[in-house]
Design an enzyme around this catalytic site. Structure first.
Site, mmCIF file in Angstrom:
data_model
loop_
_atom_site.group_PDB
_atom_site.id
_atom_site.type_symbol
_atom_site.label_atom_id
_atom_site.label_comp_id
_atom_site.label_asym_id
_atom_site.label_seq_id
_atom_site.Cartn_x
_atom_site.Cartn_y
_atom_site.Cartn_z
ATOM 1 N N SER A 1 0.837 -1.197 0.000
ATOM 2 C CA SER A 1 0.000 0.000 0.000
ATOM 3 C C SER A 1 0.876 1.253 0.000
ATOM 4 C CB SER A 1 -0.959 -0.026 1.199
ATOM 5 O OG SER A 1 -1.921 0.995 1.092
ATOM 6 N N ASP B 1 -8.344 -3.957 -6.173
ATOM 7 C CA ASP B 1 -8.444 -4.109 -4.717
ATOM 8 C C ASP B 1 -9.344 -3.080 -4.045
ATOM 9 O OD1 ASP B 1 -6.978 -1.761 -4.607
ATOM 10 O OD2 ASP B 1 -5.364 -2.573 -3.400
ATOM 11 N N HIS C 1 -7.107 -5.695 -0.596
ATOM 12 C CA HIS C 1 -5.964 -4.795 -0.448
ATOM 13 C C HIS C 1 -4.916 -5.411 0.486
ATOM 14 C CE1 HIS C 1 -3.892 -1.000 -0.637
ATOM 15 N NE2 HIS C 1 -3.882 -0.884 0.667
#
Length: 621
Positions: free
Chosen positions: A203, A472, A509
């Site tokens: 991320s 995601d 994610h």
């Protein structure tokens, strides 16, 4: 490559201590390794420029070091808060020459004070591991020194973005400074320089990793970037776009007087959407199994008719809204707008389209931060929007992505949610590229890692592995695929010699979802083998840990989905653009029965390729 004289000096130093600089990735660089040449506690007396070592504590098997870099009192922040780059470094009692920098997450602001490694195994294998807090702290009760940089009436946890230096520290400076200081401490502690340096994160941590390869190509030999927010400011435009689209479906308001999103797409409706997308595209890779491996072939031309057949009252799958068999026409229209991506009033694209992917639904038995968590709801709270786009995202969009920052209270009718729901895609969207005298770097300048010129990183011998969900919920898989194609065009036919992208269908994610998501350890082995032995990864084997299929055996899904899903087994992740293809025999939960094949797509053909752009509606170069 490492300079020859430097590599020779390091190897000679290790050889003198009986620790050669080669060996199996899973075992470290040598069976013996080296011990510290000084005490852990003694590191508190180490003098480094602009650095304070606050503590050095011997723990079971390693020394834990906490410190700060460039500590200061802000003159630009009206609150005059204290800022610094807080860092932690774990030094194993037996070190094998490797160093890893862990990427951060979200808007950072919280130090991982006891870093074990991004895969969770590195410290135990004798790696030295460092982490940083992004240059600010959200809590006064932290391990860095008792200061905090939040103000609920002025941006909340994103308040740090009111300070231009804190923006830079968050965007890129924290990683570079921490890695540099960590290597100096390592050299002092062991009497030897680091042999191989890595960075790994997901991320925002994946963004950290890509930023490092582009801004500091000398800093790391191997880079693993997972689900990277490599163009986070543009993804922030999509967050606002998605919530405004869903807001039109809302029938009530929340405590802040904004559209209440939680009821717009109940979980059973996301399940129906997943079934519709699978009905259109699951067979395109040759196997109906709940996984769309041939995602480029899953075009709107194929998906739209499937959505029509699942539309209440007009399709063939029922007429009861929210009953688990069909979607309302307004929900279908909303999905089309969201998956097409944000545009301004002239129709110019501002971010990216999205691949159609079954991962829009995250089954209860395979939890993760999927599409629903980001866009609709995380935990149901009456009258409170809990979608991540309206919590974490609502703070970042005005404070971090806009220049100058738009300072709002966290809650209330003029708070962060209101800014998202009233975001103007004509006048506000361009501000991700803006700069001012007080804020000389735009958010795209200090945050984004969109450069396609990786020549310095390649010339130094660096290796890059990027892994990403096909879709995601926060970062478009089509966006990272587009970047990789453009980077490959610029870098030439040998791109695969230093950089490879691996796409993961259905994955939420940074993991979770009805997917083969367990592969961090194999990814770590892949980068070390590539860096240290020159063995490029032709596939990365990923595992699914569900004991039973996360998909139901019947409606609204094809019954073959549950039968062929790789429950409790493995599948290969293939280097882009290759995709996994079942070879026609053997168990469908065994990676050995799949080959990585060329999907034979061509831009402009029957595949999902949108024109490349730079977020301003212009063709990017």
């Amino acid at each position: 490559m490492k300079p020859l004289w430097l590599a020779s000096t390091i190897v000679a130093g290790w050889a003198a201590l009986g620790a050669p600089a080669t060996g199996q990735a899973s075992e470290g660089l040598s069976p013996g390794g080296v011990a510290p040449r000084s005490s852990c506690a003694g590191l508190t007396g180490l003098t480094l420029a602009n650095t304070q070592i606050l503590s050095a504590t011997q723990k079971s098997g390693y020394c834990n070091v906490i410190g700060v870099i460039n500590k200061r009192t802000s003159t630009q922040d009206p609150d005059h808060f204290t800022y610094a780059i807080g860092f932690a470094l774990n030094l194993p009692n037996t070190w094998h020459g490797r160093f890893e920098m862990m990427g951060g997450g979200g808007t950072d602001g919280s130090l991982q004070s006891d870093p074990q490694g991004s895969a969770g195994i590195e410290l135990g294998q004798g790696w030295a591991i460092a982490a940083d807090d992004g240059g600010h702290e959200d809590s006064a009760s932290n391990a860095v020194g008792g200061y905090q940089d939040d103000d609920a009436n002025a941006g909340g946890s994103a308040h740090f973005a009111i300070d231009a230096q804190a923006r830079r520290d968050y965007g890129y400076n924290g990683i570079e400074k921490t890695a540099t200081v960590a290597k100096q401490i390592i050299s002092s502690y062991y009497g030897l320089d680091t042999v191989y340096s890595y960075i790994m994160g997901c991320s925002n941590g994946g963004r950290d990793a890509m930023v490092a390869s582009q801004k500091f190509p000398w800093l790391f030999d191997g880079v693993i970037s997972q689900n990277p927010g490599f163009n986070l400011p543009q993804a922030g435009l999509a967050e606002a776009w998605n919530e405004q689209v869903l807001g039109r479906l809302a029938t009530t308001t929340d405590v802040n007087g904004q559209p209440f999103i939680a009821s717009t797409f109940p979980a059973q409706d996301m399940e129906v959407a997943s079934a519709a997308i699978l009905s259109a595209c699951d067979a395109l890779d040759g196997l109906v199994d709940g996984i769309i491996d041939n995602y480029h072939a899953c075009t709107a031309r194929k998906v739209y008719p499937a959505l029509a057949s699942y539309t209440c009252g007009t399709g063939s799958h029922g007429s009861t809204p929210h009953g688990g068999s069909c979607l309302t026409s307004t929900q279908v229209d909303a999905l089309k707008k969201i998956y097409s991506g944000p545009v301004n009033s002239n129709g110019q694209r501002l971010y990216s389209n999205w691949f159609w992917d079954a991962g829009i639904w995250t089954p209860p038995s395979a939890p993760g931060a999927g599409w629903g968590f980001w866009n609709v709801v995380t935990a149901p709270v009456p009258g409170v929007n809990t979608a991540i786009n309206l919590t974490l995202g609502a703070g970042a969009i005005p404070m971090i992505f806009q220049t100058p920052p738009v300072v709002t209270p966290v809650n209330g009718p003029t708070g962060q949610e209101a800014f998202v729901f009233h975001f103007n895609f004509d006048t506000d969207a361009p501000k991700i590229f803006a700069s001012t005298q007080a804020y000389p770097e735009s958010s795209m300048d200090f945050m984004a890692a969109v450069s396609t010129d990786l020549r310095p990183f390649r010339q130094r011998g660096g290796k890059l592995i990027v892994s990403s969900s096909v879709n995601d919920g926060i970062f478009s898989g089509a966006s990272i695929a587009r970047w990789y194609r453009k980077m490959s065009q610029r870098m030439g036919s040998q791109t695969g010699d230093f950089a490879r992208l691996f796409m993961v269908p259905n994955m939420a994610h940074c993991g979770g979802g009805a997917a083969t998501t367990s592969f961090a350890g194999n990814e770590l082995d892949a980068i070390t083998n590539w860096v240290e032995k020159g063995i490029a990864p032709d596939r990365i084997v990923a595992a699914n840990t569900n004991a039973t299929s996360p998909y139901p055996a019947g409606a609204p899904f094809d019954p073959r989905v549950a039968v062929n899903f790789p429950t409790g087994g493995t599948r290969p992740l293939c280097p882009y653009p290759r995709i996994p293809a079942y070879q026609g025999s053997g168990m469908t939960n065994n990676a050995a029965n799949f080959a990585c094949v060329d999907p034979q797509f061509k831009p402009g053909g029957d595949h999902d390729f949108f024109d490349d752009d730079d977020g301003r509606g212009n063709n990017a170069q």
